[in-house]
Design a protein around this motif. Structure first.
Motif, PDB file in Angstrom:
ATOM      1  N   PRO A   1       1.620  11.205  -3.588  1.00  0.00           N
ATOM      2  CA  PRO A   1       2.737  11.691  -3.516  1.00  0.00           C
ATOM      3  C   PRO A   1       3.832  10.980  -4.750  1.00  0.00           C
ATOM      4  CG  PRO A   1       2.232  11.094  -1.274  1.00  0.00           C
ATOM      5  CD  PRO A   1       1.090  10.754  -2.115  1.00  0.00           C
ATOM      6  N   LEU A   2       3.525   9.788  -5.095  1.00  0.00           N
ATOM      7  CA  LEU A   2       4.173   9.255  -6.160  1.00  0.00           C
ATOM      8  C   LEU A   2       3.539   9.630  -7.548  1.00  0.00           C
ATOM      9  CD1 LEU A   2       4.508   5.625  -4.760  1.00  0.00           C
ATOM     10  CD2 LEU A   2       6.344   7.534  -5.079  1.00  0.00           C
ATOM     11  N   ILE A   3       2.430   9.987  -7.647  1.00  0.00           N
ATOM     12  CA  ILE A   3       1.819   9.911  -9.078  1.00  0.00           C
ATOM     13  C   ILE A   3       1.426  11.407  -9.605  1.00  0.00           C
ATOM     14  CG2 ILE A   3      -0.443   9.397 -10.156  1.00  0.00           C
ATOM     15  CD1 ILE A   3       1.377   6.983  -9.884  1.00  0.00           C
TER      16      ILE A   3
ATOM     17  N   SER B   1       3.940   4.686   6.227  1.00  0.00           N
ATOM     18  CA  SER B   1       4.943   3.825   5.454  1.00  0.00           C
ATOM     19  C   SER B   1       5.516   4.814   4.745  1.00  0.00           C
ATOM     20  CB  SER B   1       4.114   2.913   4.707  1.00  0.00           C
ATOM     21  OG  SER B   1       3.234   3.688   3.609  1.00  0.00           O
ATOM     22  N   TYR B   2       5.037   6.014   4.350  1.00  0.00           N
ATOM     23  CA  TYR B   2       5.803   6.654   3.511  1.00  0.00           C
ATOM     24  C   TYR B   2       6.653   7.738   4.374  1.00  0.00           C
ATOM     25  CZ  TYR B   2       2.923   6.026  -0.700  1.00  0.00           C
ATOM     26  OH  TYR B   2       2.361   5.638  -1.803  1.00  0.00           O
ATOM     27  N   ASP B   3       6.571   7.956   5.580  1.00  0.00           N
ATOM     28  CA  ASP B   3       7.280   9.027   6.348  1.00  0.00           C
ATOM     29  C   ASP B   3       8.442   8.456   7.007  1.00  0.00           C
ATOM     30  OD1 ASP B   3       7.999  11.100   7.911  1.00  0.00           O
ATOM     31  OD2 ASP B   3       5.975  11.560   8.513  1.00  0.00           O
ATOM     32  N   VAL B   4       9.640   8.928   6.924  1.00  0.00           N
ATOM     33  CA  VAL B   4      10.949   8.280   7.620  1.00  0.00           C
ATOM     34  C   VAL B   4      10.903   8.602   8.981  1.00  0.00           C
ATOM     35  CG1 VAL B   4      12.325   8.446   5.687  1.00  0.00           C
ATOM     36  CG2 VAL B   4      12.227  10.431   6.884  1.00  0.00           C
ATOM     37  N   ARG B   5      10.161   9.476   9.399  1.00  0.00           N
ATOM     38  CA  ARG B   5      10.038   9.798  11.009  1.00  0.00           C
ATOM     39  C   ARG B   5       9.140   8.749  11.322  1.00  0.00           C
ATOM     40  NH1 ARG B   5       7.151  15.165  10.680  1.00  0.00           N
ATOM     41  NH2 ARG B   5       5.889  13.932   9.341  1.00  0.00           N
TER      42      ARG B   5
ATOM     43  N   SER C   1       2.735   2.419   8.737  1.00  0.00           N
ATOM     44  CA  SER C   1       4.184   1.505   8.866  1.00  0.00           C
ATOM     45  C   SER C   1       3.709   0.141   9.298  1.00  0.00           C
ATOM     46  CB  SER C   1       4.908   2.258   9.935  1.00  0.00           C
ATOM     47  OG  SER C   1       4.480   2.033  11.239  1.00  0.00           O
ATOM     48  N   ASP C   2       4.789  -0.754   8.914  1.00  0.00           N
ATOM     49  CA  ASP C   2       4.775  -2.192   9.277  1.00  0.00           C
ATOM     50  C   ASP C   2       4.497  -2.343  10.785  1.00  0.00           C
ATOM     51  OD1 ASP C   2       5.385  -2.308   6.507  1.00  0.00           O
ATOM     52  OD2 ASP C   2       6.964  -3.749   7.003  1.00  0.00           O
TER      53      ASP C   2
ATOM     54  N   GLU D   1       7.219  -0.056   1.147  1.00  0.00           N
ATOM     55  CA  GLU D   1       6.478  -0.309   2.210  1.00  0.00           C
ATOM     56  C   GLU D   1       5.145  -0.254   2.066  1.00  0.00           C
ATOM     57  OE1 GLU D   1       6.955   0.351   7.025  1.00  0.00           O
ATOM     58  OE2 GLU D   1       8.208   1.372   5.804  1.00  0.00           O
ATOM     59  N   ARG D   2       4.559   0.871   1.158  1.00  0.00           N
ATOM     60  CA  ARG D   2       3.146   1.019   1.026  1.00  0.00           C
ATOM     61  C   ARG D   2       2.648  -0.091   0.773  1.00  0.00           C
ATOM     62  NH1 ARG D   2      -1.209   1.202   0.347  1.00  0.00           N
ATOM     63  NH2 ARG D   2      -2.585   2.752  -0.251  1.00  0.00           N
TER      64      ARG D   2
END
Length: 399
Positions: free
Chosen positions: A4-6, A180-184, A214-215, A244-245
């Protein structure tokens, strides 16, 4: 894998790699340490790379970060090949399961085609035996648990096919865990099935990988697991605030208390705040240009090229990767650090000095230069991870 970032930045990155002038040279001692010891890297994305763009990695390749000659040059003995499953496949029943088996097939085929170079590895003892034979052991980790598809029987099936760790989620929350990437945050951590899966992974002998989750999911997994867990390819949030990743100091302390290991990710966006934020900054500028001049227009393309030329990707360096290792050592001790490079998973964003699997001696040299003993380096290269893998094997044998 940090798609997703790269991956959207690869075109820009390739323009700037040659501009990096810094060089690293490993000493004869560093090469000896790399060759004499096991090197275990718990996250290399060869299966998905070859699925999308096949090359014969038993020989030198033009593309990618891994091939047999470079692995031998770098001293890599045990690449955990990532059976990476894109998050969106969970929306299509059977798609994740199908791809996982295909990617496992591809690694078995690689070992079958070149038995003098590669062999599949399903246990610590097998790894040790194959090191003596001089072949590279291909171990398997599943990046994203979606192929389990809510059926514990699939866990047993994938274990029998060689999967020895499962990253519970990837870039989106799935039926096992929040990401960690998902706001849901549909589960506020692990799902009810995910909690049962963690217990059964302990019983079967599959390591729990908390990279990407996620944490809340991390803390629940650590609490539930009866054996140490791993972060197969994560770095430190201390150097990438708000990302958060990566793992926070408190999470690293919790991981150490659990007996687990953080395998340091080499990707620049994991290592420095500047690289981590680069994608968002450049994407916003490109989006504004496309909106003003029309996406695909000659003027838009010209201005986008200017933006990229003026904003070369801020590659991390070997020294900055070493800062992550130093911090974990100072925070919890040397016993909880390993290598999870993410080679072939982070596009052309790898740090100066750590561009492919031939460069592990540079990492060793950097550790020597910072005063690490050979015993400490051996723990990072393989002993810490082997300790966890054996504990997982031992627990499963009793259950």
């Amino acid at each position: 894998m940090n798609k997703p970032l790269i991956l959207g930045l690869v075109g820009a990155l390739s323009l700037t790699t040659a501009a990096v002038a810094q060089e690293y040279t490993a000493s004869e001692r560093a090469h000896r340490i790399a060759q004499d010891n096991l090197i275990i890297d718990t996250h290399i994305d060869v299966p998905y790379r070859l699925n999308k763009d096949w090359e014969d990695v038993t020989r030198a390749t033009k593309r990618g970060d891994f091939d047999y000659p470079r692995a031998k040059q770098g001293g890599l003995n045990v690449p955990f090949m990532s059976v990476y499953i894109p998050a969106q496949l969970e929306q299509t029943p059977g798609a994740s399961y199908q791809l996982a088996h295909q990617l496992i097939d591809s690694m078995e085929a690689l070992a079958w085609r070149a038995p003098q170079k590669f062999a599949m590895a399903y246990s610590v003892d097998q790894v040790m035996q194959q090191q003596e034979r001089g072949v590279i052991s291909i171990a398997l980790g599943m990046e994203n648990g979606s192929p389990i598809e809510g059926d514990i029987n699939n866990l047993y099936e994938f274990y029998n096919r060689g999967i020895r760790y499962i990253t519970l989620a990837h870039s989106q929350s799935n039926h096992i865990s929040d990401s960690s990437y998902d706001v849901r945050r549909q589960w506020n951590g692990l799902s009810p099935f995910g909690k049962e899966l963690v217990k059964e992974m302990n019983n079967v002998g599959v390591m729990i990988d908390i990279s990407h989750v996620s944490d809340e999911a991390f803390w629940q997994a650590v609490e539930i697991s009866k054996v140490p867990v791993i972060a197969s390819h994560s770095s430190l949030r201390r150097y990438t605030p708000g990302f958060e990743r990566n793992m926070s100091d408190e999470m690293i302390k919790g991981l150490a208390k659990n007996g687990g290991v953080i395998m340091i990710n080499f990707g620049s966006s994991f290592v420095t705040q500047q690289a981590n934020r680069y994608g968002d900054i450049v994407r916003k500028q490109i989006a504004a240009i496309n909106e003003q001049y029309g996406e695909g227009s000659e003027e838009a393309e010209k201005r986008i090229a200017e933006v990229r030329a003026k904003n070369p990707f801020p590659f991390a360096t070997l020294e900055e990767v070493l800062n992550h290792i130093d911090h974990v050592k100072n925070l919890v001790g040397i016993e909880y650090i390993g290598i999870g490079s993410d080679y072939d998973g982070v596009g052309d964003s790898l740090p100066v000095g750590l561009k492919d699997v031939s460069t592990y001696p540079n990492l060793v040299q950097g550790l020597l230069d910072r005063g690490y003993s050979e015993e400490e380096i051996e723990k990072i290269l393989y002993k810490n991870f082997v300790r966890v893998w054996r504990e997982v094997e031992t627990y499963a044998a009793k259950h």
